[in-house]
Design a protein around this motif. Structure first.
Motif, PDB file in Angstrom:
ATOM      1  N   ALA A 154       0.876  -1.234   0.156  1.00 35.87           N
ATOM      2  CA  ALA A 154      -0.027   0.011   0.091  1.00 35.87           C
ATOM      3  C   ALA A 154       0.994   1.248   0.127  1.00 35.87           C
ATOM      4  N   SER A 155       2.089   1.232   0.727  1.00 34.26           N
ATOM      5  CA  SER A 155       2.918   2.332   0.825  1.00 34.26           C
ATOM      6  C   SER A 155       3.704   2.523  -0.487  1.00 34.26           C
ATOM      7  N   ARG A 156       3.909   1.536  -1.173  1.00 35.31           N
ATOM      8  CA  ARG A 156       4.689   1.622  -2.430  1.00 35.31           C
ATOM      9  C   ARG A 156       3.723   2.066  -3.624  1.00 35.31           C
ATOM     10  N   VAL A 161       1.557   6.394  -6.981  1.00 38.20           N
ATOM     11  CA  VAL A 161       0.440   7.487  -7.476  1.00 38.20           C
ATOM     12  C   VAL A 161       0.862   8.895  -6.991  1.00 38.20           C
ATOM     13  N   LEU A 162       1.412   9.402  -6.015  1.00 32.41           N
ATOM     14  CA  LEU A 162       1.704  10.504  -5.562  1.00 32.41           C
ATOM     15  C   LEU A 162       2.783  11.079  -6.536  1.00 32.41           C
ATOM     16  N   SER A 163       3.899  10.448  -6.886  1.00 35.39           N
ATOM     17  CA  SER A 163       4.804  10.947  -7.542  1.00 35.39           C
ATOM     18  C   SER A 163       4.199  11.114  -9.009  1.00 35.39           C
ATOM     19  N   LEU A 183       2.842  10.425   6.649  1.00 33.08           N
ATOM     20  CA  LEU A 183       1.829   9.429   6.654  1.00 33.08           C
ATOM     21  C   LEU A 183       2.439   8.004   6.983  1.00 33.08           C
ATOM     22  N   GLU A 184       1.962   7.330   8.019  1.00 32.20           N
ATOM     23  CA  GLU A 184       2.332   6.105   8.421  1.00 32.20           C
ATOM     24  C   GLU A 184       1.225   5.063   8.042  1.00 32.20           C
ATOM     25  N   VAL A 185       1.445   4.141   7.180  1.00 30.56           N
ATOM     26  CA  VAL A 185       0.432   3.086   6.728  1.00 30.56           C
ATOM     27  C   VAL A 185       0.585   2.082   7.775  1.00 30.56           C
ATOM     28  N   ALA A 186      -0.091   2.291   8.949  1.00 26.12           N
ATOM     29  CA  ALA A 186      -0.289   1.174  10.132  1.00 26.12           C
ATOM     30  C   ALA A 186      -0.849  -0.012   9.802  1.00 26.12           C
ATOM     31  N   GLY A 232      -4.692   0.447  -1.597  1.00 28.60           N
ATOM     32  CA  GLY A 232      -3.566   1.409  -2.439  1.00 28.60           C
ATOM     33  C   GLY A 232      -4.255   2.700  -2.874  1.00 28.60           C
ATOM     34  N   LEU A 233      -5.406   2.627  -3.489  1.00 28.79           N
ATOM     35  CA  LEU A 233      -6.041   3.954  -3.838  1.00 28.79           C
ATOM     36  C   LEU A 233      -6.115   4.656  -2.469  1.00 28.79           C
ATOM     37  N   ARG A 234      -6.663   4.142  -1.340  1.00 29.83           N
ATOM     38  CA  ARG A 234      -7.060   4.808  -0.149  1.00 29.83           C
ATOM     39  C   ARG A 234      -5.803   5.678   0.167  1.00 29.83           C
ATOM     40  N   VAL A 235      -4.742   4.855   0.162  1.00 21.35           N
ATOM     41  CA  VAL A 235      -3.534   5.354   0.782  1.00 21.35           C
ATOM     42  C   VAL A 235      -3.057   6.742  -0.101  1.00 21.35           C
ATOM     43  N   ALA A 236      -2.988   6.383  -1.606  1.00 23.23           N
ATOM     44  CA  ALA A 236      -2.890   7.613  -2.290  1.00 23.23           C
ATOM     45  C   ALA A 236      -3.722   8.599  -2.004  1.00 23.23           C
ATOM     46  N   GLY A 237      -5.058   8.459  -2.097  1.00 25.34           N
ATOM     47  CA  GLY A 237      -6.009   9.343  -1.937  1.00 25.34           C
ATOM     48  C   GLY A 237      -5.685  10.215  -0.657  1.00 25.34           C
ATOM     49  N   THR A 238      -5.430   9.856   0.368  1.00 26.51           N
ATOM     50  CA  THR A 238      -5.155  10.534   1.743  1.00 26.51           C
ATOM     51  C   THR A 238      -4.037  11.310   1.427  1.00 26.51           C
ATOM     52  N   GLY A 239      -2.903  10.792   0.854  1.00 27.25           N
ATOM     53  CA  GLY A 239      -1.831  11.538   0.550  1.00 27.25           C
ATOM     54  C   GLY A 239      -2.096  12.860  -0.095  1.00 27.25           C
TER      55      GLY A 239
END
Length: 288
Positions: A154-156, A161-163, A183-186, A232-239
């Motif tokens: 998810a972090s990767r 996506v952010l890049s 952001l920490e992907v806990a 992964g989309l959720r992590v990217a969206g949060t970022g």
């Protein structure tokens, strides 16, 4: 002969056997079931456990006509299965291994069906009994082995996506560094929670929408990549939200709401996949 008793027990004997097994089951598994209910209550990864038993009972009720027509052939092999399951229960209690004690519930139920009714009834009920496996939390050692790689994936994914969106980002393990926050992907954000819930939903959805075993299996297996992609989309969206609107956008209500939103999106992916399967391989064209 251990394969089968060969004839159905008299009605009174069957009723007595059922009551005896129910009483023994309640006595043996009271503590195990209480622990399960407690886990469903306090562990959000398995809060869906409350729904598993009612749905399994519905699957049994749905098979009532086939059960009524099936021939009663009680088998002593069922007694062997029950004794083996009780041995597993004792081993789990002595070794403080909750998973063993809980899985033995399924063996005991399957053995009881085989002992009282026979293999025809067990064959009909094997899916509802197996479905109960979804209510049992997986062992912590396996849970952690799955959760950590999912955190990294998810972090990767979020970093890529952010890049791609032109947002300056640096990833260190499961920590994503942005210009204004990190952001920490806990573990809770690893996606394993949505994976377990989505797997359960995928099995139920496939059961009610397609009678073909392979299609149901494909839909259930598809929940794994779908859950990973959605998380992964959720992590990217949060970022992206944290970069555009500040760290507050990655916390509190918005963080919780994004979890629900992504779960809905994941279900829509399954919905599209199920229709795609039916469009590519219509039910009427299947080989019988």
């Amino acid at each position: 002969m251990i394969e089968a008793i060969g004839v159905a027990l008299p009605r009174r004997s069957r009723i007595a056997a059922v009551f005896l097994l129910l009483a023994s089951f309640a006595f043996s598994y009271y503590g195990v079931i209480a622990g399960l209910v407690n886990d469903w209550t306090i562990d959000e990864n398995y809060s869906h456990g409350f729904l598993i038993l009612p749905i399994a009972l519905y699957f049994v009720w749905e098979r009532r006509s086939r059960l009524a027509l099936a021939q009663l052939r009680p088998s002593l092999l069922g007694l062997v299965v029950i004794l083996g399951s009780i041995a597993m229960l004792l081993a789990g209690v002595l070794g403080s291994e909750l998973f063993l004690t809980r899985v033995s519930i399924l063996g005991t139920i399957a053995g009881a069906v085989l002992f009282i009714c026979g293999r025809h009834h067990l064959k009909i009920l094997i899916f509802p009994i197996s479905f109960l496996l979804l209510m049992i939390p997986i062992p912590a050692i396996i849970f952690n082995q799955i959760a950590f790689p999912l955190q990294l994936v998810a972090s990767r994914f979020g970093e890529l996506v952010l890049s791609g969106a032109g947002i300056p980002v640096l990833r260190e393990g499961n920590v994503i560094q942005l210009a204004n926050t990190s952001l920490e992907v806990a573990e809770a954000c690893s996606g394993i929670r949505s994976l377990i819930s989505l797997l359960t939903l995928g099995i139920i959805y496939g059961y009610f929408t397609d009678a073909r075993i392979w299609a149901r299996s494909a839909l259930a297996l598809a929940t794994i990549p779908v859950a990973i992609l959605a998380n992964g989309l959720r992590v990217a969206g949060t970022g992206v939200a944290a970069h555009r609107f500040g760290p507050e956008a990655a916390q509190g209500f918005f963080h919780t709401f994004s979890g629900w939103l992504i779960f809905v999106i994941a279900f829509l992916m399954l919905f599209v996949l199920q229709h795609l399967i039916q469009w590519l391989v219509p039910v009427s064209r299947r080989k019988t």
